[in-house]
Design an enzyme around this catalytic site. Structure first.
Site, PDB file in Angstrom:
ATOM      1  N   LYS A  52       0.841  -1.214   0.000  1.00 56.34           N
ATOM      2  CA  LYS A  52       0.000   0.000   0.000  1.00 56.34           C
ATOM      3  C   LYS A  52       0.868   1.253   0.000  1.00 56.34           C
ATOM      4  O   LYS A  52       0.588   2.218  -0.713  1.00 56.34           O
ATOM      5  CB  LYS A  52      -0.951  -0.006   1.204  1.00 56.34           C
ATOM      6  CG  LYS A  52      -2.148  -0.909   0.957  1.00 56.34           C
ATOM      7  CD  LYS A  52      -2.897  -1.282   2.209  1.00 56.34           C
ATOM      8  CE  LYS A  52      -3.903  -2.390   1.890  1.00 56.34           C
ATOM      9  NZ  LYS A  52      -4.387  -3.095   3.071  1.00 56.34           N
ATOM     10  N   GLN A  96      -5.252  -2.194   9.392  1.00 56.36           N
ATOM     11  CA  GLN A  96      -5.062  -3.532   8.827  1.00 56.36           C
ATOM     12  C   GLN A  96      -5.673  -4.584   9.756  1.00 56.36           C
ATOM     13  O   GLN A  96      -5.330  -4.650  10.940  1.00 56.36           O
ATOM     14  CB  GLN A  96      -3.547  -3.765   8.661  1.00 56.36           C
ATOM     15  CG  GLN A  96      -3.194  -4.992   7.875  1.00 56.36           C
ATOM     16  CD  GLN A  96      -3.597  -4.914   6.402  1.00 56.36           C
ATOM     17  OE1 GLN A  96      -3.328  -3.940   5.725  1.00 56.36           O
ATOM     18  NE2 GLN A  96      -4.247  -5.953   5.915  1.00 56.36           N
ATOM     19  N   ASP A 119     -11.995   2.330   3.721  1.00 54.19           N
ATOM     20  CA  ASP A 119     -12.310   0.908   3.582  1.00 54.19           C
ATOM     21  C   ASP A 119     -13.820   0.686   3.516  1.00 54.19           C
ATOM     22  O   ASP A 119     -14.279  -0.374   3.109  1.00 54.19           O
ATOM     23  CB  ASP A 119     -11.784   0.148   4.816  1.00 54.19           C
ATOM     24  CG  ASP A 119     -10.535  -0.659   4.506  1.00 54.19           C
ATOM     25  OD1 ASP A 119     -10.303  -0.938   3.317  1.00 54.19           O
ATOM     26  OD2 ASP A 119      -9.812  -0.999   5.459  1.00 54.19           O
TER      27      ASP A 119
END
Ligand code: NDP
Length: 283
Positions: A52, A96, A119
């Site tokens: 990322k 995460q 997200d």
């Protein structure tokens, strides 16, 4: 029989994002910022975080890597989220998952400012998604829709069958397909007569995490197969679909790797750019 090249589609999307970021930088002197929070030392998660960061650098985003030890207290992580929420340089916050078991993922995800929840996991964003008003669509499901659109797959009126009902893939993709007027069936571990249902699918989405689970006899001729699964077997990544056999029967299929995976990160970047534009009212 054809292959859906997710890597190629994701590359095109990322190229367009990089061009837009460059021109926004000229216009307002700012670039989007993404914070990635990793708690613990899970090697797979560390790989995701690194990739990322690399994508951020390639597209001209600022990235903020926050790596905390596995024994970090929930309250410490909540304080960090609060700081990131307040920091104007940060447009997207990604925590995460999975988090260590002593930390409530639910509590952490709910602490993220919904306007930075790139997200799309915050309850407010899930509510928006379900009612067809999403600001940020969850990355993997939206990546799947964009792949179907790129390959001009008809969605309206088609039978879409989803294997898996997780909050990050199965459930949200079902809402996105409903929004596009597919007839949606969701299957899970207690579903009876699974093969009969999968054989009715014009579009079959496998998101269960079981290598080679979907075999050729489970699909209809000319079906479109989207394989979300990522399973590590003998140090190789394979999907939930028996790729070689299903490829012969399907009209289109995503490979693993190189199918849905690259789209997930492209959508994350697209959501972060969207958040940046929302902040500067550039829409
Ligand atoms: P989860 O483990 O959260 O969910 C798995 C789902 O599959 C559950 O709903 C489960 O049912 C269902 N399931 C398990 N066994 C069967 C079975 N025999 N028949 C029917 N359904 C079954 O997984 P995720 O949704 O998080 O991930 C699924 C896969 O996708 C994983 O391989 C993951 O690595 C991958 N993934 C890939 C991404 C990408 O970017 N390409 C992003 C996210 C995930 P039940 O609810 O009844 O237990």
């Amino acid at each position: 029989m054809g292959i859906i090249d997710g890597k190629m589609v994701a590359t095109k999307i990322k190229e367009n994002i990089a061009i837009e970021v460059k021109s926004l930088k000229k216009e307002i002197g700012q670039t989007p910022g993404l914070a990635v929070v990793l708690v613990g030392d899970d090697p797979a998660s560390a790989v995701y975080v690194r990739s990322k960061n690399k994508t951020c650098a390639n597209l001209g985003f600022q990235s903020f890597e926050k790596i905390l030890p596995a024994h970090t207290k929930e309250s410490t992580l909540l304080e960090l989220i609060d700081e990131l929420n307040k920091d104007e340089k940060i447009n997207g916050i990604l925590v995460q998952l999975p988090l260590p078991s002593h930390i409530s993922s639910h509590k952490i995800l709910e602490a993220i400012n919904p306007n930075k929840d790139v997200d799309g996991f915050h309850l407010e964003n899930i509510g928006r998604l379900v009612t067809g008003n999403a600001i940020f669509k969850p990355c993997t499901p939206e990546g799947i829709i964009q792949l179907l659109d790129y390959y001009k797959v008809k969605i309206e009126g088609e039978n879409a069958v989803i294997l898996g009902r997780s909050n990050i893939v199965g459930k949200p993709i079902s809402f996105l397909l409903l929004e596009r007027n597919a007839t949606v069936t969701i299957c899970h571990s207690r579903t009876q007569n699974l093969s009969a249902i999968t054989r009715s699918a014009d579009i079959l989405i496998a998101a269960i995490g079981k290598p080679n689970f979907v075999t050729a006899d489970m699909i209809k001729d000319e079906a479109v197969i989207i394989d979300v699964g990522i399973n590590r077997v003998d140090n190789k990544l394979i999907g939930d679909v028996d790729y070689q056999a299903v490829l012969q029967k399907a009209s289109l299929i995503t490979p693993v790797p190189g199918g849905v995976g690259p789209m997930t990160i492209a959508m994350l970047m697209a959501n972060t750019l969207q958040s940046f534009k929302n902040f500067y009212q550039l829409n």
